[in-house]
Design a protein around this motif. Structure first.
Motif, PDB file in Angstrom:
ATOM      1  N   GLY A  82      25.965   5.114  -9.829  1.00 16.35           N
ATOM      2  CA  GLY A  82      26.644   6.335 -10.306  1.00 16.35           C
ATOM      3  C   GLY A  82      27.699   6.812  -9.332  1.00 16.35           C
ATOM      4  N   CYS A  83      27.995   8.110  -9.370  1.00 20.60           N
ATOM      5  CA  CYS A  83      29.009   8.669  -8.471  1.00 20.60           C
ATOM      6  C   CYS A  83      28.697  10.151  -8.273  1.00 20.60           C
ATOM      7  CB  CYS A  83      30.392   8.493  -9.102  1.00 20.60           C
ATOM      8  SG  CYS A  83      31.703   9.406  -8.279  1.00 20.60           S
ATOM      9  N   SER A  84      28.520  10.563  -7.027  1.00 19.03           N
ATOM     10  CA  SER A  84      28.133  11.958  -6.758  1.00 19.03           C
ATOM     11  C   SER A  84      29.247  12.924  -7.181  1.00 19.03           C
ATOM     12  CB  SER A  84      27.808  12.144  -5.274  1.00 19.03           C
ATOM     13  OG  SER A  84      28.918  11.842  -4.471  1.00 19.03           O
ATOM     14  N   LEU A  85      30.492  12.455  -7.125  1.00 21.04           N
ATOM     15  CA  LEU A  85      31.613  13.316  -7.529  1.00 21.04           C
ATOM     16  C   LEU A  85      31.616  13.508  -9.052  1.00 21.04           C
ATOM     17  CD1 LEU A  85      34.235  14.825  -6.977  1.00 21.04           C
ATOM     18  CD2 LEU A  85      35.420  12.634  -6.851  1.00 21.04           C
ATOM     19  N   VAL A 110      39.700  10.333 -12.660  1.00 19.44           N
ATOM     20  CA  VAL A 110      39.014   9.249 -13.367  1.00 19.44           C
ATOM     21  C   VAL A 110      37.517   9.212 -12.996  1.00 19.44           C
ATOM     22  CG1 VAL A 110      39.584   7.476 -11.650  1.00 19.44           C
ATOM     23  CG2 VAL A 110      39.369   6.828 -14.063  1.00 19.44           C
ATOM     24  N   ASN A 111      37.155   9.795 -11.855  1.00 20.46           N
ATOM     25  CA  ASN A 111      35.747   9.869 -11.443  1.00 20.46           C
ATOM     26  C   ASN A 111      35.033  10.954 -12.246  1.00 20.46           C
ATOM     27  OD1 ASN A 111      37.285   8.638  -9.321  1.00 20.46           O
ATOM     28  ND2 ASN A 111      35.535   8.852  -7.957  1.00 20.46           N
ATOM     29  N   THR A 112      34.879  10.709 -13.543  1.00 15.89           N
ATOM     30  CA  THR A 112      34.189  11.632 -14.461  1.00 15.89           C
ATOM     31  C   THR A 112      33.531  10.787 -15.546  1.00 15.89           C
ATOM     32  OG1 THR A 112      36.344  11.832 -15.553  1.00 15.89           O
ATOM     33  CG2 THR A 112      35.632  13.741 -14.279  1.00 15.89           C
ATOM     34  N   GLU A 169      32.935  17.630  -4.989  1.00 14.89           N
ATOM     35  CA  GLU A 169      33.310  16.768  -3.864  1.00 14.89           C
ATOM     36  C   GLU A 169      32.504  15.478  -3.896  1.00 14.89           C
ATOM     37  OE1 GLU A 169      32.311  19.138  -0.366  1.00 14.89           O
ATOM     38  OE2 GLU A 169      30.262  18.366  -0.411  1.00 14.89           O
ATOM     39  N   CYS A 170      33.033  14.477  -3.210  1.00 13.63           N
ATOM     40  CA  CYS A 170      32.330  13.201  -3.054  1.00 13.63           C
ATOM     41  C   CYS A 170      31.582  13.271  -1.733  1.00 13.63           C
ATOM     42  CB  CYS A 170      33.349  12.065  -3.038  1.00 13.63           C
ATOM     43  SG  CYS A 170      32.805  10.644  -2.070  1.00 13.63           S
ATOM     44  N   HIS A 171      30.286  12.975  -1.755  1.00 19.95           N
ATOM     45  CA  HIS A 171      29.492  13.142  -0.530  1.00 19.95           C
ATOM     46  C   HIS A 171      29.962  12.213   0.591  1.00 19.95           C
ATOM     47  CE1 HIS A 171      27.590   9.569  -2.165  1.00 19.95           C
ATOM     48  NE2 HIS A 171      26.927   9.418  -1.045  1.00 19.95           N
ATOM     49  N   VAL A 172      30.557  11.084   0.230  1.00 21.09           N
ATOM     50  CA  VAL A 172      30.986  10.123   1.263  1.00 21.09           C
ATOM     51  C   VAL A 172      32.233  10.649   1.998  1.00 21.09           C
ATOM     52  CG1 VAL A 172      31.766   7.755   1.687  1.00 21.09           C
ATOM     53  CG2 VAL A 172      30.075   8.210  -0.106  1.00 21.09           C
ATOM     54  N   PRO A 197      42.737  10.998  -0.326  1.00 17.86           N
ATOM     55  CA  PRO A 197      42.820  12.429  -0.640  1.00 17.86           C
ATOM     56  C   PRO A 197      41.490  13.087  -1.005  1.00 17.86           C
ATOM     57  CG  PRO A 197      43.848  11.099  -2.369  1.00 17.86           C
ATOM     58  CD  PRO A 197      43.523  10.168  -1.252  1.00 17.86           C
ATOM     59  N   GLU A 198      40.422  12.315  -1.208  1.00 16.95           N
ATOM     60  CA  GLU A 198      39.109  12.930  -1.440  1.00 16.95           C
ATOM     61  C   GLU A 198      38.471  13.437  -0.146  1.00 16.95           C
ATOM     62  OE1 GLU A 198      36.294  10.390  -3.472  1.00 16.95           O
ATOM     63  OE2 GLU A 198      37.772   9.923  -4.982  1.00 16.95           O
ATOM     64  N   CYS A 199      39.067  13.115   1.002  1.00 15.86           N
ATOM     65  CA  CYS A 199      38.471  13.524   2.280  1.00 15.86           C
ATOM     66  C   CYS A 199      38.642  15.019   2.504  1.00 15.86           C
ATOM     67  CB  CYS A 199      39.152  12.810   3.442  1.00 15.86           C
ATOM     68  SG  CYS A 199      38.808  11.069   3.525  1.00 15.86           S
ATOM     69  N   ILE A 268      29.771   5.323   3.838  1.00 16.22           N
ATOM     70  CA  ILE A 268      29.310   4.207   2.999  1.00 16.22           C
ATOM     71  C   ILE A 268      28.804   4.782   1.674  1.00 16.22           C
ATOM     72  CG2 ILE A 268      27.569   2.370   2.778  1.00 16.22           C
ATOM     73  CD1 ILE A 268      27.679   2.164   5.883  1.00 16.22           C
ATOM     74  N   CYS A 269      29.317   4.268   0.563  1.00 18.95           N
ATOM     75  CA  CYS A 269      28.885   4.756  -0.754  1.00 18.95           C
ATOM     76  C   CYS A 269      27.700   3.915  -1.220  1.00 18.95           C
ATOM     77  CB  CYS A 269      30.035   4.661  -1.751  1.00 18.95           C
ATOM     78  SG  CYS A 269      29.531   5.124  -3.420  1.00 18.95           S
ATOM     79  N   LYS A 270      26.536   4.553  -1.260  1.00 18.89           N
ATOM     80  CA  LYS A 270      25.319   3.803  -1.621  1.00 18.89           C
ATOM     81  C   LYS A 270      25.384   3.305  -3.065  1.00 18.89           C
ATOM     82  CE  LYS A 270      22.749   7.883  -2.978  1.00 18.89           C
ATOM     83  NZ  LYS A 270      21.719   8.835  -2.798  1.00 18.89           N
TER      84      LYS A 270
HETATM   85 FE1  SF4 Z   1      31.929   8.367  -6.145  1.00 17.78          FE
HETATM   86 FE2  SF4 Z   1      32.360   8.974  -3.616  1.00 17.78          FE
HETATM   87 FE3  SF4 Z   1      31.182   6.682  -4.222  1.00 17.78          FE
HETATM   88 FE4  SF4 Z   1      33.789   7.038  -4.741  1.00 17.78          FE
HETATM   89  S1  SF4 Z   1      32.813   6.959  -2.749  1.00 17.78           S
HETATM   90  S2  SF4 Z   1      32.269   6.162  -6.112  1.00 17.78           S
HETATM   91  S3  SF4 Z   1      33.816   9.215  -5.299  1.00 17.78           S
HETATM   92  S4  SF4 Z   1      30.359   8.737  -4.613  1.00 17.78           S
END
Ligand code: SF4
Ligand code: 13P
Length: 312
Positions: A82-85, A110-112, A169-172, A197-199, A268-270
């Motif tokens: 999945g994606c936390s964002l 697009v992260n939706t 926000e994205c946790h990473v 730009p997500e930082c 690191i994105c788990k």
């Molecule tokens: Fe989602 Fe963040 Fe992973 Fe990108 S890095 S896929 S925004 S959780």
């Protein structure tokens, strides 16, 4: 069994296109036909003639491919990627927000999820968010979701005062600590800084650079593919990279004479790392797990995605 050659064999036999995001594990990137950012991957999906797309990335990316290619089979090796964002907003929340701003234009990253995309006027990625917002008449209010750091970066770049930004926000990326940024700025005085730009550091870095705090320091705010292109074309020798560390593999491979330093080793994105070579093999073999989007949702979401693909 040599997994890599088995995957390459099966891929040919079954007429499968393998797409991988820049954050995927090195061995997964190595079996892909194309490795890129969200926008590039959507474009590849939209133009392929292959019957099946195996998507090595997170779920919303595979969903986007399923929406742009309704007649193709789209597979993801692990449905839990999945994606936390993307999880910070659902379709009910978007509908409520829109009802509070009935004349606003809604722009979503697009992260939706597909349900959220179905509520949008425009979809965008980090590489075209600024241009998408620029294309909207200045007198129109804009609702931007779900990433607050990308949103405030876009508002600054477009000098837009009538933009409302969702507090997601994205946790990473949000997890990259100001202390790590300070340390790298001090330690690598001659390096170029490539920042996604997500930082959360994006806004403060831009402010500090604008104030001249870092002299002639080179700071670029870029999507993952933008970083990749910049690393190739720049004459710089050392780069500090503020995004998920998976991107370093291809950067180093393409530019062996240059040095790439992660802004944070912990970025690191788990979810991205759930896609292993074993799972890619099993996915190809058993043709699982198929990502399907209900027709009514897909049709509405497609419009917003098409607008995104039209703007670079
Ligand atoms: Fe989602 Fe963040 Fe992973 Fe990108 S890095 S896929 S925004 S959780
Ligand atoms: P890009 O669109 O830059 O590839 O980023 C996608 C993403 O998930 C960032 O975390």
């Amino acid at each position: 069994m040599d997994l890599k050659s088995e995957i390459l064999k099966l891929k040919e036999q079954k007429d499968v296109l393998i797409l991988a995001h820049n954050y995927q594990l090195p061995e997964v990137q190595d079996v892909a036909d194309y490795v890129g950012d969200s926008l590039g991957l959507s474009r590849q999906a939209a133009k392929t003639n292959h019957k099946t797309i195996l998507f090595c990335g997170v779920h919303f990316m595979a969903e986007t491919a399923a929406i742009v290619c309704p007649d193709k089979k789209v597979l993801i090796p692990d449905l839990a990627a999945g994606c936390s964002l993307a999880d910070t907003i659902n379709a009910d929340q978007v509908r409520k927000w829109k009802s509070e701003h009935p004349n606003a234009v809604t722009v979503g990253y697009v992260n939706t999820s597909a349900e959220v995309k179905a509520e949008l006027d425009y979809c965008c990625t980090s590489s075209n968010a600024v241009n998408v917002v620029k294309s909207i008449p200045v007198d129109k209010e804009v609702l931007f979701l779900p990433d607050m750091f990308l949103g405030s970066y876009v508002a600054k770049m477009t000098d837009r005062k009538n933009m409302y930004i969702w507090a997601g926000e994205c946790h990473v990326h949000a997890g990259i600590k100001p202390q790590e940024v300070q340390e790298k700025l001090t330690q690598y005085a001659d390096a170029e800084f490539l920042v996604h730009p997500e930082c959360s550091c994006t806004s403060s870095i831009m402010y500090d650079v604008a104030c001249g705090d870092y002299g002639n320091r080179q700071v670029q705010i870029l999507s993952t593919e933008g970083m990749m292109n910049h690393a190739k074309s720049s004459n710089g020798k050392t780069f500090v990279v503020a995004t998920e560390t998976g991107i370093l593999y291809k950067m180093r491979k393409q530019n062996p004479e240059k040095e790439f330093i992660p802004m944070s080793d912990a970025a690191i994105c788990k979810y991205m790392k759930m896609i292993t070579l074993d799972k890619v093999y099993l996915s190809l073999k058993a043709e699982k797990y198929e990502v399907k989007v209900p027709k009514n949702i897909a049709q509405k979401a497609h419009l917003a995605i098409e607008r995104m693909l039209a703007i670079s």
